[in-house]
Write a protein that holds these residues in place. Structure first.
Motif, mmCIF file in Angstrom:
data_model
loop_
_atom_site.group_PDB
_atom_site.id
_atom_site.type_symbol
_atom_site.label_atom_id
_atom_site.label_comp_id
_atom_site.label_asym_id
_atom_site.label_seq_id
_atom_site.Cartn_x
_atom_site.Cartn_y
_atom_site.Cartn_z
ATOM 1 N N PRO A 154 0.933 -1.275 -0.103
ATOM 2 C CA PRO A 154 -0.108 -0.126 0.145
ATOM 3 C C PRO A 154 0.809 1.173 0.061
ATOM 4 O O PRO A 154 2.187 1.343 0.580
ATOM 5 N N ASN A 155 0.183 2.428 -0.331
ATOM 6 C CA ASN A 155 0.891 3.660 -0.465
ATOM 7 C C ASN A 155 1.034 4.138 1.197
ATOM 8 O O ASN A 155 1.962 4.617 1.561
ATOM 9 N N HIS A 156 0.000 4.083 1.641
ATOM 10 C CA HIS A 156 -0.387 4.377 3.058
ATOM 11 C C HIS A 156 -0.936 3.145 4.045
ATOM 12 O O HIS A 156 -2.217 3.094 3.622
ATOM 13 N N GLY A 157 -0.023 2.579 4.832
ATOM 14 C CA GLY A 157 -0.716 1.272 5.453
ATOM 15 C C GLY A 157 -1.933 1.569 6.390
ATOM 16 O O GLY A 157 -2.630 1.147 6.402
ATOM 17 N N CYS A 158 -2.028 2.849 6.774
ATOM 18 C CA CYS A 158 -3.037 3.205 8.063
ATOM 19 C C CYS A 158 -4.017 3.348 7.426
ATOM 20 O O CYS A 158 -5.266 2.874 7.802
ATOM 21 N N GLY A 159 -4.382 4.057 6.068
ATOM 22 C CA GLY A 159 -5.498 4.128 5.222
ATOM 23 C C GLY A 159 -6.083 2.770 4.845
ATOM 24 O O GLY A 159 -7.130 2.667 4.826
ATOM 25 N N VAL A 160 -5.082 1.613 4.507
ATOM 26 C CA VAL A 160 -5.515 0.478 4.062
ATOM 27 C C VAL A 160 -6.068 -0.394 5.488
ATOM 28 O O VAL A 160 -7.238 -0.897 5.088
ATOM 29 N N VAL A 161 -5.399 -0.417 6.407
ATOM 30 C CA VAL A 161 -5.850 -0.952 7.657
ATOM 31 C C VAL A 161 -7.308 -0.511 7.737
ATOM 32 O O VAL A 161 -8.151 -1.531 8.170
ATOM 33 N N ASN A 162 -7.603 0.578 7.809
ATOM 34 C CA ASN A 162 -9.045 1.045 8.121
ATOM 35 C C ASN A 162 -9.969 0.499 7.171
ATOM 36 O O ASN A 162 -11.149 0.589 7.170
ATOM 37 N N MET A 163 -9.738 -0.074 6.083
ATOM 38 C CA MET A 163 -10.626 -0.640 5.085
ATOM 39 C C MET A 163 -10.967 -1.967 5.333
ATOM 40 O O MET A 163 -11.783 -2.745 4.881
ATOM 41 N N TRP A 164 -10.393 -2.717 6.462
ATOM 42 C CA TRP A 164 -10.271 -4.018 6.500
ATOM 43 C C TRP A 164 -10.984 -4.548 8.082
ATOM 44 O O TRP A 164 -10.438 -3.559 8.885
ATOM 45 N N SER A 165 -11.806 -5.396 8.065
ATOM 46 C CA SER A 165 -12.053 -5.957 9.682
ATOM 47 C C SER A 165 -11.095 -6.836 10.167
ATOM 48 O O SER A 165 -11.104 -7.334 11.575
ATOM 49 N N SER A 166 -10.143 -7.513 9.315
ATOM 50 C CA SER A 166 -9.128 -8.439 9.891
ATOM 51 C C SER A 166 -7.995 -8.542 8.959
ATOM 52 O O SER A 166 -8.029 -8.125 7.893
ATOM 53 N N ALA A 167 -6.905 -8.893 9.364
ATOM 54 C CA ALA A 167 -5.749 -9.220 8.563
ATOM 55 C C ALA A 167 -5.397 -10.719 8.935
ATOM 56 O O ALA A 167 -5.570 -11.122 10.242
ATOM 57 N N TYR A 168 -4.556 -11.455 8.174
ATOM 58 C CA TYR A 168 -3.711 -12.610 8.386
ATOM 59 C C TYR A 168 -2.491 -12.307 8.592
ATOM 60 O O TYR A 168 -1.744 -11.522 8.142
ATOM 61 N N LEU A 169 -1.966 -13.121 9.822
ATOM 62 C CA LEU A 169 -0.815 -12.971 10.179
ATOM 63 C C LEU A 169 -0.115 -14.080 9.609
ATOM 64 O O LEU A 169 -0.448 -15.163 9.549
#
Ligand code: PLP
Length: 362
Positions: free
Chosen positions: A331-346
């Motif tokens: 992503p260009n800007h990780g903080c903005g991307v995180v806000n689009m998702w309800s979960s992430a895979y580790l």
């Protein structure tokens, strides 16, 4: 979240948000070490992950608490028992005022207009609200001009229900120093000097100023090292992102957040369509001026256009892509991307080993 069975990345539905565990832990450990070597406390910004699992790792590596932008972020952390928080935003409007008074978290204030309703509500509730004076050291967002901070502290001293703890700035203007690392580092040091100077003036005028808080990822190697600064609030460093790589704050080997996507159509000549669009990548711009992200390992591909759930890849290598091909996008800007998702895979290697919840989104 329900128990998670490890799964190969090739089996994941796409798009998927991935966090690389090794890189994440390294980023967290290194920033903690940097804050320690600067002799400041580390209060990372929670907006960068919005993930309690990440926050707990940061605390385990010595973070003292967190910075938040929104009421929802504050609430997520308080509900998890994490209480040493700076809400680096002006609490304006009845709901935010009531929340600030009820929770007692430290807020940012840059005017009497912000302070008055808060002070009155705190007075009525028989409480004191701790606050930091927000100082504008160059971003041009919120914050008093450095030369106006003492006057503001004088006006706010009229409210016994408000308790001044110190000063805060966000040196976000360092993001504009693309291609000028020396300029960026000099600007970071200047931010620290200006804020430490304001703190000195406040004390000389008889005001308490225990906290002198700077905060950004591009400024993390400079501003906290200025004598008199007591606290650093970088956030983006947990994952870094394409913008930080472009600025030279981190190299690509440190980037811990990617979006896994697949080619879903090659019908249009010279363009590969992927299943990551605006709702996976956000529309946060690149500091370099274009694109929705960088396709990892394929620098000739341009992620030039996106609809909600479709991305358009063009460039020399786009013709060679086939339907089903997996790609990782930085992503260009990780903080903005995180806000689009309800979960992430580790992720460890090529395996997703956990699924982490992302909370406190709008
Ligand atoms: C008030 C405040 N503090 C700290 C940060 C963290 O900065 P960075 O995202 O560069 O790590 C931000 C970022 O927006 C911010 O607004």
């Amino acid at each position: 979240m329900s128990p998670f069975e490890p799964v190969r990345l090739s089996e994941l539905p796409t798009p998927a948000l991935l966090i690389d565990r090794t890189r994440l832990v390294r980023n967290i450990a290194d920033m903690s070490a940097m804050a320690a070597s600067a002799g400041v406390r580390l209060r990372p910004h929670f907006k960068a992950s919005k993930c309690l699992d990440v926050a707990r790792l940061q605390l385990a590596h010595g973070a003292i608490g967190f910075t938040c932008a929104t009421m929802a972020e504050v609430a997520v952390l308080l509900d998890a028992g994490i209480t040493d928080l700076v809400w680096a935003h002006q609490p304006v409007g009845p709901a935010k005022v009531a929340f600030a008074v009820r929770t007692g978290v430290t807020v940012a204030i840059d005017s009497v207009e912000v302070a008055r309703p808060l002070a009155e509500a705190a007075q009525t509730a028989g409480r004191r609200v701790p606050y930091l004076i927000e100082v504008d050291t160059g971003l041009g967002r919120a914050g008093v001009a450095p030369e106006d901070a003492v006057a503001l502290a004088g006006e706010l001293a009229a409210y016994p229900s408000l308790e001044l703890r110190g000063v805060l700035t966000h040196e976000g203007h360092l993001m504009t120093y693309l291609g000028d690392r020396t300029g960026m580092d000099n600007a970071g040091r200047l931010v620290g000097e200006v804020l430490a100077g304001v703190a000195g003036e406040l004390r000389a005028a008889g005001h308490p100023c225990e906290i002198v808080s700077v905060g950004s990822t591009p400024g993390a190697a400079t501003a906290p090292f200025v004598p008199g600064v007591t606290e650093a609030r970088a956030g983006t460093y947990v994952f870094y992102d394409g913008n930080q790589v472009a600025l030279g704050t981190a190299d690509e080997s440190r980037t811990a957040l990617t979006v896994l996507t697949r080619v879903v159509s090659t019908k249009r000549d010279g363009t590969a369509i992927v299943d990551a669009g605006l709702k996976a990548m956000s529309s946060d711009a690149s500091v370099t001026g274009s694109g929705f992200g960088l396709v990892v390992g394929r620098p000739s591909l341009a992620f030039a256009k996106a609809n909600e759930e479709h991305g358009y890849l063009t460039g020399r290598d786009a013709k060679a892509l086939r339907v089903g091909d997996p790609l990782h996008v930085l992503p260009n800007h990780g903080c903005g991307v995180v806000n689009m998702w309800s979960s992430a895979y580790l992720v460890e290697g090529d395996t997703a080993v956990a699924r982490w919840r992302i909370s406190g989104r709008h």
